[in-house]
Write a protein that holds these residues in place. Sequence first.
Motif, PDB file in Angstrom:
ATOM      1  N   LYS A 135       2.685  -2.620  24.532  1.00  0.00           N
ATOM      2  CA  LYS A 135       2.602  -1.687  23.792  1.00  0.00           C
ATOM      3  C   LYS A 135       3.839  -0.886  23.633  1.00  0.00           C
ATOM      4  CE  LYS A 135      -2.568  -1.103  23.136  1.00  0.00           C
ATOM      5  NZ  LYS A 135      -3.494  -0.036  23.406  1.00  0.00           N
ATOM      6  N   THR A 136       4.503  -0.778  24.644  1.00  0.00           N
ATOM      7  CA  THR A 136       5.744  -0.064  24.819  1.00  0.00           C
ATOM      8  C   THR A 136       6.872  -0.555  23.622  1.00  0.00           C
ATOM      9  OG1 THR A 136       5.518   0.113  27.151  1.00  0.00           O
ATOM     10  CG2 THR A 136       7.493   0.631  26.215  1.00  0.00           C
ATOM     11  N   ARG A 137       7.255   0.410  22.837  1.00  0.00           N
ATOM     12  CA  ARG A 137       8.336  -0.015  21.945  1.00  0.00           C
ATOM     13  C   ARG A 137       9.699   0.738  21.992  1.00  0.00           C
ATOM     14  NH1 ARG A 137       5.268  -3.346  21.508  1.00  0.00           N
ATOM     15  NH2 ARG A 137       4.328  -4.208  19.620  1.00  0.00           N
ATOM     16  N   ALA A 138       9.742   2.045  22.659  1.00  0.00           N
ATOM     17  CA  ALA A 138      10.870   2.584  22.814  1.00  0.00           C
ATOM     18  C   ALA A 138      10.641   3.532  24.069  1.00  0.00           C
ATOM     19  CB  ALA A 138      10.878   3.780  21.476  1.00  0.00           C
ATOM     20  N   ILE A 139      12.065   3.779  24.691  1.00  0.00           N
ATOM     21  CA  ILE A 139      12.369   4.755  25.699  1.00  0.00           C
ATOM     22  C   ILE A 139      13.197   5.726  25.162  1.00  0.00           C
ATOM     23  CG2 ILE A 139      13.184   5.283  28.080  1.00  0.00           C
ATOM     24  CD1 ILE A 139      13.478   2.015  28.156  1.00  0.00           C
ATOM     25  N   ILE A 140      12.631   7.218  25.465  1.00  0.00           N
ATOM     26  CA  ILE A 140      13.579   8.324  25.015  1.00  0.00           C
ATOM     27  C   ILE A 140      13.998   9.133  26.479  1.00  0.00           C
ATOM     28  CG2 ILE A 140      13.356  10.519  23.692  1.00  0.00           C
ATOM     29  CD1 ILE A 140      11.375   9.429  21.956  1.00  0.00           C
ATOM     30  N   PRO A 141      14.987   8.823  27.074  1.00  0.00           N
ATOM     31  CA  PRO A 141      15.572   9.587  27.922  1.00  0.00           C
ATOM     32  C   PRO A 141      16.281  10.916  27.588  1.00  0.00           C
ATOM     33  CG  PRO A 141      17.152   7.985  27.337  1.00  0.00           C
ATOM     34  CD  PRO A 141      15.944   7.861  26.551  1.00  0.00           C
ATOM     35  N   VAL A 142      15.859  12.350  28.494  1.00  0.00           N
ATOM     36  CA  VAL A 142      16.244  13.287  27.850  1.00  0.00           C
ATOM     37  C   VAL A 142      17.272  13.500  28.724  1.00  0.00           C
ATOM     38  CG1 VAL A 142      15.752  15.665  27.351  1.00  0.00           C
ATOM     39  CG2 VAL A 142      14.034  13.912  26.940  1.00  0.00           C
ATOM     40  N   HIS A 143      18.651  13.982  28.207  1.00  0.00           N
ATOM     41  CA  HIS A 143      19.875  14.347  29.102  1.00  0.00           C
ATOM     42  C   HIS A 143      19.603  15.742  29.123  1.00  0.00           C
ATOM     43  CE1 HIS A 143      21.843  10.453  28.346  1.00  0.00           C
ATOM     44  NE2 HIS A 143      21.588  10.629  27.097  1.00  0.00           N
ATOM     45  N   LEU A 144      18.871  16.180  30.102  1.00  0.00           N
ATOM     46  CA  LEU A 144      18.237  17.680  30.206  1.00  0.00           C
ATOM     47  C   LEU A 144      19.358  18.390  30.850  1.00  0.00           C
ATOM     48  CD1 LEU A 144      15.325  19.087  29.635  1.00  0.00           C
ATOM     49  CD2 LEU A 144      15.019  19.043  32.255  1.00  0.00           C
ATOM     50  N   TYR A 145      19.482  19.792  30.539  1.00  0.00           N
ATOM     51  CA  TYR A 145      20.231  20.709  31.111  1.00  0.00           C
ATOM     52  C   TYR A 145      21.617  20.476  30.850  1.00  0.00           C
ATOM     53  CZ  TYR A 145      15.806  21.975  33.710  1.00  0.00           C
ATOM     54  OH  TYR A 145      14.532  22.304  34.158  1.00  0.00           O
TER      55      TYR A 145
END
Length: 379
Positions: A135-145
């Motif tokens: 079911k996975t359609r996307a990855i949202i990596p967060v460039h945090l800080y």
Amino acid sequence: MLSVTLTKDTSKNVMIIDLKQLHSALSDEIEAAVMRVLRSGWYILGTEVAQFEEAFAAYHGVKHAIAVANGTDAIELAMLAHNIGAGHEVITVAHTAMPTVTAIEQVGATPVLVDILPDTYLIDPDAIEAAITPKTRAIIPVHLYGHPVQIDRIKAIADEHNLLLLEDCAQAHGATFDGQKIGTFGDIASFSFYPTKNLGTYGDAGAIITDDDAIATRLRQLRNYGQDRRYHNVERGVNSRMDDIQAAILRVKLQYLDDHNNIRRSLAQKYNEALQHVVLPIEQANAHHVYHLYVVRTPRRDALRDFLAERGIQTGIHYPIPIHRQPSQTDLGYSAGSLPITEQSAEKIVSLPMHVHLTADEQQHVIDSINAFGELQHD
């Protein structure tokens, strides 16, 4: 033992961020830009927005920047433009601001939250791989800080599994990985221009960048009720339009972004050289950290914050409650301990004053106070 004055001193009033000073330094240019808009008679999706979009795209070396109302909408619209919705899963982290997950839920998809790396607090690429399902359609990596994620590894995973790679760049304007600006590795990227960001405006605003002509065209329609021309709606859209006052302000501030990021990096270097008794942030060898936040870690976080507050030093916690432990997210099915590094980090992190008008005396006061606190704990 350090020779440091330990008496209370709230007169210094060291703020974690000072938006008044930031405006004061650029007031002539910003106020002229605002007056230019007011006199123009065009206030939404006008010339200022178009010129900011052109400048922001050029800054990143991409073909298209699409200005929207806020950073949350930027994430949501990026997914809508790629037909992500009900029945789909999107992988991201619980150690982020709520908007990342809010946007996923707004399109009807299910957020799948994975753990972070203990040294950078960023998404763990190995955890991404383990979380992928049919079911996975996307990855949202967060460039945090302000620190880039391991985007090369994450892009390889996305490519292998044919997943949309949507970079959340809300806290990392101008950061680079291997010399390339973040936001340009994935299929698409979202930005927030909330006032506290490295590139912030005087209200809510956001943007999306992409090299895909068809996606850019669709995004411009989606943000404006699905119109391809006035009163002709080719699909169901939303109202997510940037106003020209915000765009005019951003055009001014974009010119100073790299210089301001360099000031942040210099402040971070001073902290790194002088702070003791706390775990310092790291910068990976292939990353260019822009220090939207300067985050340290200590097991005596709350006591340290109280100690600093007594000395007029403001601090923050980004973020005290991981998303999977928020009362509103219990239906996601995560139990206590399911994301151990995320949960352990949330109990120990603290954000120190970090802004481009932090003076040398103010920063030294922060350093002396933290080091004095640490010495007291070791007496």
